[in-house]
Design an enzyme around this catalytic site. Structure first.
Site, mmCIF file in Angstrom:
data_model
loop_
_atom_site.group_PDB
_atom_site.id
_atom_site.type_symbol
_atom_site.label_atom_id
_atom_site.label_comp_id
_atom_site.label_asym_id
_atom_site.label_seq_id
_atom_site.Cartn_x
_atom_site.Cartn_y
_atom_site.Cartn_z
ATOM 1 C CG ASP A 140 2.041 -5.846 -2.182
ATOM 2 O OD1 ASP A 140 2.349 -5.911 -0.984
ATOM 3 O OD2 ASP A 140 1.288 -6.689 -2.745
ATOM 4 C CG HIS A 141 6.733 -2.778 2.563
ATOM 5 N ND1 HIS A 141 7.961 -3.325 2.263
ATOM 6 C CD2 HIS A 141 7.007 -1.721 3.375
ATOM 7 C CE1 HIS A 141 8.923 -2.644 2.848
ATOM 8 N NE2 HIS A 141 8.373 -1.660 3.528
ATOM 9 N NE ARG A 142 0.981 -8.611 -0.197
ATOM 10 C CZ ARG A 142 -0.132 -9.075 -0.765
ATOM 11 N NH1 ARG A 142 -0.789 -10.085 -0.191
ATOM 12 N NH2 ARG A 142 -0.591 -8.549 -1.880
ATOM 13 N N PRO A 161 -0.199 -4.358 1.698
ATOM 14 C CG PRO A 161 1.712 -5.252 2.680
ATOM 15 C CD PRO A 161 0.546 -5.623 1.848
#
Length: 484
Positions: free
Chosen positions: A454-456, A278
């Site tokens: 990467d929003h994770r 994401p």
């Protein structure tokens, strides 16, 4: 003695390569380990050394032709007493020869028992010997077997393991038990109906995969390859015939560029990255007037006399320092173990546009390099990429990337993460802009930075702090010294 040098697996299980340039011609004398051809794989351009010496007889592939692993590339006349090299042993017979015309299934219709032969295994692991075993067909009733005469009672049948002999095939009374427990065949009351024979299709595994991807039925094609084998060209031609509508207007002002090699690999990687991680992108405009002045001063220093110094050097240094201050930005998401892997080293990737497509080689352990060495590494990376000499190892293992879109006159963008990384910084063009300095309007050197993450792994706070620190160091380069 004529020997054929074949395309071997040049790394990471690649199944094919395109011939880019021949380094020898028929009649040339070659020596052991001399580079004879350059091929382009999905990773890079690689020069292949030959495994023996001799005189070139024939080039077996043309420039621009895509050949499969195991296919012959060049024929060489070698001395009779010379032993083949190690690469020949690896590359030889990676693809088994197609069966002879009219061959029947071993063990059926009175054909001889299966013989020991070579079998293809994984690319890069050579070949192994063994026998080809199939599930036995249903046989007639035991009484019928007992009444069948044996042409040669001395002949023995060989088992699936080479060198193990079973009992003679002489007829025995039905009532006499077998010396070893054997599953008795099921009696049948009527002969089995005739089963249509399978259509033998000669095609290599990459060709079969291509046909499956394109939806082409191989049994409907007539092969144009050796011994009637089906080639990639046959499959593409069949797919084109199926896709071509009955009436099609010819368009003269179009050009179709095959997607292969580096472009194909890049496309697959970007699609995988875009739909796996994401992405979030943040932007920051920065006054880099002091950075541009520092670049001019560095160019005049003796330590940088032989090195090209550009603003990218200080951007790279700022990213390295900021990654040290925020280690989580230099990490990766491990889907298999459901863990975040924080890297304590920085392999700094630099996106490079080349005629072959986008490459992202990286500088190993860039965080340990002094500024002059970092400048030399950036220069060498760019020169190698432009020359098409970047090797697969130089593009593996990156941890964070910079893409310099400013060289194309672009202010900023929303970069896509390099697979396996959690952040990428876009550096836009530096241009004169009105800027407020100490309450007054002035003309300053301004650029726009963009960071995708990467929003994770990276939340908004961490991404913002990283981008803020990079911008602060480019506004005042002395902070790089203070924070290092």
């Amino acid at each position: 003695m004529r020997r054929e040098f074949r395309l071997h697996d040049v790394g990471e299980g690649l199944t094919e390569a395109e011939v880019v340039r021949w380094l020898v011609q028929p009649g040339d004398e070659v020596k052991l380990n001399q580079e004879v051809v350059e091929v382009e794989t999905a990773k890079s351009i690689v020069a292949l050394p030959i495994s023996w010496g001799g005189v070139v007889l024939e080039l077996l592939a043309e420039v621009g032709q895509t050949v499969d692993v195991g296919a012959p590339l060049i024929a060489v006349d070698t001395p009779e007493e010379e032993e083949p090299g190690h690469q020949e042993a690896l590359a030889e017979d990676l693809v088994p020869n197609p069966p002879e015309e009219g061959a029947v299934e071993p063990g059926a219709h009175g054909s001889p028992a299966p013989k020991e032969e070579r079998q293809a295994v994984l690319v890069g692991y050579g070949v192994k010997t063994g026998t080809t075993r199939r599930r036995p067909r249903k046989t007639p009733a035991p009484a019928t077997i007992a009444a069948t005469p044996v042409a040669n009672p001395d002949r023995t049948a060989t088992s699936g393991a080479p060198g193990v002999a079973e009992r003679p095939l002489a007829p025995e009374p039905v009532s006499t038990p077998a010396p070893e427990p054997v599953r008795a065949p099921e009696p049948v009351s009527a002969p089995a109906p005739d089963v249509p024979a399978r259509v033998a299709v000669l095609a290599k595994p990459p060709v079969r995969k291509l046909a499956k991807d394109l939806g082409v039925d191989l049994t409907t094609l007539t092969g144009s390859g050796p011994q009637g084998s089906i080639t990639r060209e046959d499959v593409h031609a069949a797919a084109a015939r199926e896709e071509t509508p009955p009436v099609q207007e010819t368009v003269q002002d179009e050009e179709r560029v095959p997607v292969k090699g580096v472009r194909k690999m890049t496309a697959q990687a970007m699609v995988g990255s875009a739909f796996t991680a994401p992405h979030v992108t943040e932007f920051l405009q920065v006054d880099v007037t002091e950075t541009m002045a520092a670049v001019r001063r560095l160019r005049a220093m003796p330590d940088f006399a032989e090195v090209k110094v550009s603003p990218l050097l200080l951007v790279a240094k700022a990213v390295l320092v900021a990654a040290g201050r925020h280690p989580m930005i230099n990490s990766a998401w491990d889907e298999a173990s459901q863990e975040i892997v924080v890297k304590r080293y920085v392999n700094l990737g630099i996106a490079a546009a080349t005629p072959r497509g986008l490459l992202v080689p990286n500088i190993k352990n860039a965080h340990r390099l002094p500024l002059p060495d970092l400048a030399r590494a950036l220069n060498e990376l760019a020169e190698t990429a432009r020359a098409g000499r970047t090797q697969p190892a130089e593009m593996a293992g990156g941890t964070i990337t910079i893409t310099n879109v400013g060289v194309f006159g672009v202010d900023t963008g929303t970069p896509i993460l390099n697979p396996g990384e959690s952040a990428i910084l876009a550096f836009g063009q530096v241009r004169d802009m009105p800027w407020v300095v100490d309450g007054e309007l002035a003309v300053r050197k301004v650029t726009t930075l963009a960071v995708s993450f990467d929003h994770r792994v990276v939340d908004g706070e961490l991404g913002s702090m990283f981008l803020r620190d990079v911008g602060a160091m480019l506004e005042d380069p002395l902070r790089m010294i203070a924070w290092s």
